[in-house]
Design an enzyme around this catalytic site. Structure first.
Site, short mmCIF file in Angstrom:
data_model
loop_
_atom_site.label_atom_id
_atom_site.label_comp_id
_atom_site.label_asym_id
_atom_site.label_seq_id
_atom_site.Cartn_x
_atom_site.Cartn_y
_atom_site.Cartn_z
N GLU A 1 57.44 0.26 7.18
CA GLU A 1 56.05 0.25 6.74
C GLU A 1 55.19 1.12 7.63
O GLU A 1 54.14 1.59 7.23
CB GLU A 1 55.51 -1.18 6.74
CG GLU A 1 56.09 -2.03 5.62
CD GLU A 1 55.40 -3.37 5.53
OE1 GLU A 1 54.38 -3.53 6.21
OE2 GLU A 1 55.87 -4.22 4.80
N ARG B 1 48.24 5.80 2.16
CA ARG B 1 48.00 4.67 3.06
C ARG B 1 48.51 3.40 2.38
O ARG B 1 48.55 3.30 1.16
CB ARG B 1 46.50 4.53 3.35
CG ARG B 1 46.14 3.27 4.14
CD ARG B 1 44.66 3.16 4.41
NE ARG B 1 44.31 1.82 4.89
CZ ARG B 1 43.11 1.47 5.32
NH1 ARG B 1 42.13 2.34 5.34
NH2 ARG B 1 42.87 0.23 5.71
N HIS B 2 48.93 2.41 3.21
CA HIS B 2 49.25 1.09 2.70
C HIS B 2 47.94 0.39 2.36
O HIS B 2 47.25 -0.16 3.24
CB HIS B 2 50.02 0.28 3.74
CG HIS B 2 51.39 0.80 4.02
ND1 HIS B 2 52.41 0.75 3.10
CD2 HIS B 2 51.92 1.37 5.12
CE1 HIS B 2 53.51 1.26 3.63
NE2 HIS B 2 53.23 1.65 4.85
N VAL B 3 47.55 0.40 1.11
CA VAL B 3 46.28 -0.22 0.70
C VAL B 3 46.38 -0.58 -0.78
O VAL B 3 47.01 0.13 -1.57
CB VAL B 3 45.09 0.74 0.96
CG1 VAL B 3 45.17 1.98 0.10
CG2 VAL B 3 43.76 0.02 0.75
#
Length: 409
Positions: free
Chosen positions: A393, A167-169
């Site tokens: 993204e 995940r983008h985190v």
């Protein structure tokens, strides 16, 4: 009379004793026989009940065992402990399921750093190697509150192992909340290349569809969409200045508010987290070497990844992810941007050195290329990252979010 009366009782008593003794003995004998007969019958009832109870439990457990899915927890535990056997290997040793190590991997992918390339590869590898891939398409919520962090980490820890969660985190500190720490992996790229790729992608999308950028940024006005990149940089537009260009370091620094402020503190904390929590952080400019390293370090996840990546079928998919209308800013704009990104470049150089050191330890010959934007800017520069590696993204709409069952903050 008295004498006769007196003499008769002894005679009568003697006769009475002689006639009553056999009856008495016979009665006692019958009592003993009754007791002896009753005792075995009483024990046999108990044994019979025990046997019937054991048989009932065996049949009940066998029924659920054969249903394979409705069994009580204890039977599943026994089954897992004994291993799954068939008629052919019943008499062999129990086959125990051995989880690979590590069996918990988190890829907190950095936006526009090859994440789409890697996620597509992971989808193919998950089917091949039978691990659980949980890929979240949430890309606009990288910073979380403390409550959101705990919820997400608990959800991640509940995924059946072995798993890979992506995940983008920004970095999540599991040990801080006493949750078992997974192994982290990640990939970054030259900071200016990443910035330019994101700048043009938000406006014009990629080769997958002419109108997909309009769907992704419907509120963007034409003045902003067609804003010249040099004007954006030189006139210090918010999108082209700090803290917006301070992007890569927070992914490794973590969720602390100070991680979002460009400076030495965030830089050093990001370096420390890389050394202590990341198995590998590669650079996109050397993606093939990154994949080869992942194949060596995590074979149960990435075995065969390089062959898939080099296959014509995969290359055909990858060619659709290149950002369109991308061009290089002027030398003056690049110099200004480089100065604003000095902490990002210091971190990028640190990661590149660590990656080359790991390649040397494993015995891989380095095929590294010079940085796309050297500090001197002595000549006109061209983007060096191949177009197929420019990544979105977001994931494609056809990439189903396997993480839908998780509670997202």
């Amino acid at each position: 009379m008295m004498k006769n009366f007196g003499s008769s009782p002894p005679h009568n008593n003697s006769n009475s004793s002689h006639h009553q003794t056999p009856n008495h003995i016979r009665e006692r004998h019958h009592r003993k026989q009754g007791l002896l007969c009753a005792l075995p019958w009483r024990f046999s009832l108990r044994g019979y009940g025990f046997c019937m109870a054991a048989l009932f439990l065996f049949c009940f457990g066998s029924l659920f065992y054969q249903l394979n899915g409705g069994a009580p927890r204890i039977l599943l535990d026994i089954r897992q402990y004994l291993g799954e056997s068939t008629y052919l290997n019943d008499h062999g040793p129990p086959a125990q399921k051995v989880l690979p190590f590590p069996s918990q991997v988190v890829y907190n992918r950095v936006g526009k750093c090859g994440s789409r390339t890697v996620v597509i590869l992971l989808r193919l590898l998950a089917e091949k190697h039978r691990f659980n891939l949980i890929s979240s398409d949430i890309h606009n919520k990288t910073r979380l509150t403390k409550h959101e962090q705990v919820d997400l980490m608990k959800n991640i820890s509940k995924i059946p192992q072995p798993f890979l969660y992506t995940r983008h985190v920004h970095f999540l500190n599991f040990t801080r909340f006493r949750i078992e720490e997974p192994v982290y992996i990640n990939i970054i790229r030259d900071p200016i290349s990443r910035f330019l790729s994101n700048y043009f992608f938000r406006r014009f999308g990629d080769w997958r569809g002419e109108q997909n950028h309009l769907i992704r940024t419907p509120g963007m006005k034409d003045d902003e969409r067609y804003l010249d990149i040099n004007v954006c940089i030189l006139e210090n537009y918010p999108e082209c200045s700090n803290p917006r260009v301070f992007y890569i370091i927070p992914y490794f620094c973590g969720q602390h508010p100070q991680c979002r402020e460009p400076g030495v503190w965030a830089l050093e904390r990001a370096k420390q987290n890389v050394l202590e929590n990341y198995l590998l952080v590669g650079i996109l400019e050397e993606l093939e070497d990154v994949l080869l390293m992942l194949e060596r370090l995590l074979p149960h996840y990435f075995s065969g990844v390089l062959n898939i990546y080099k296959s014509p079928e995969y290359r055909k998919m990858g060619n659709l992810t290149g950002t369109v209308r991308k061009h290089t800013p002027t030398l003056e704009a690049l110099q200004v941007l480089y100065h604003r990104m000095r902490y990002e470049y210091e971190f990028y150089d640190f990661i590149r050195d660590q990656f080359h050191l790991m390649k040397k330890k494993i015995g891989l010959r380095s095929t590294s290329r010079p940085p796309a934007y050297p500090p001197g800017f002595l000549r006109e520069l061209a983007l060096r990252t191949p177009e197929p590696l420019d990544e979105d993204e977001e994931l494609d709409s056809d990439l189903e979010d396997a993480n839908s069952w998780l509670v997202h903050p």
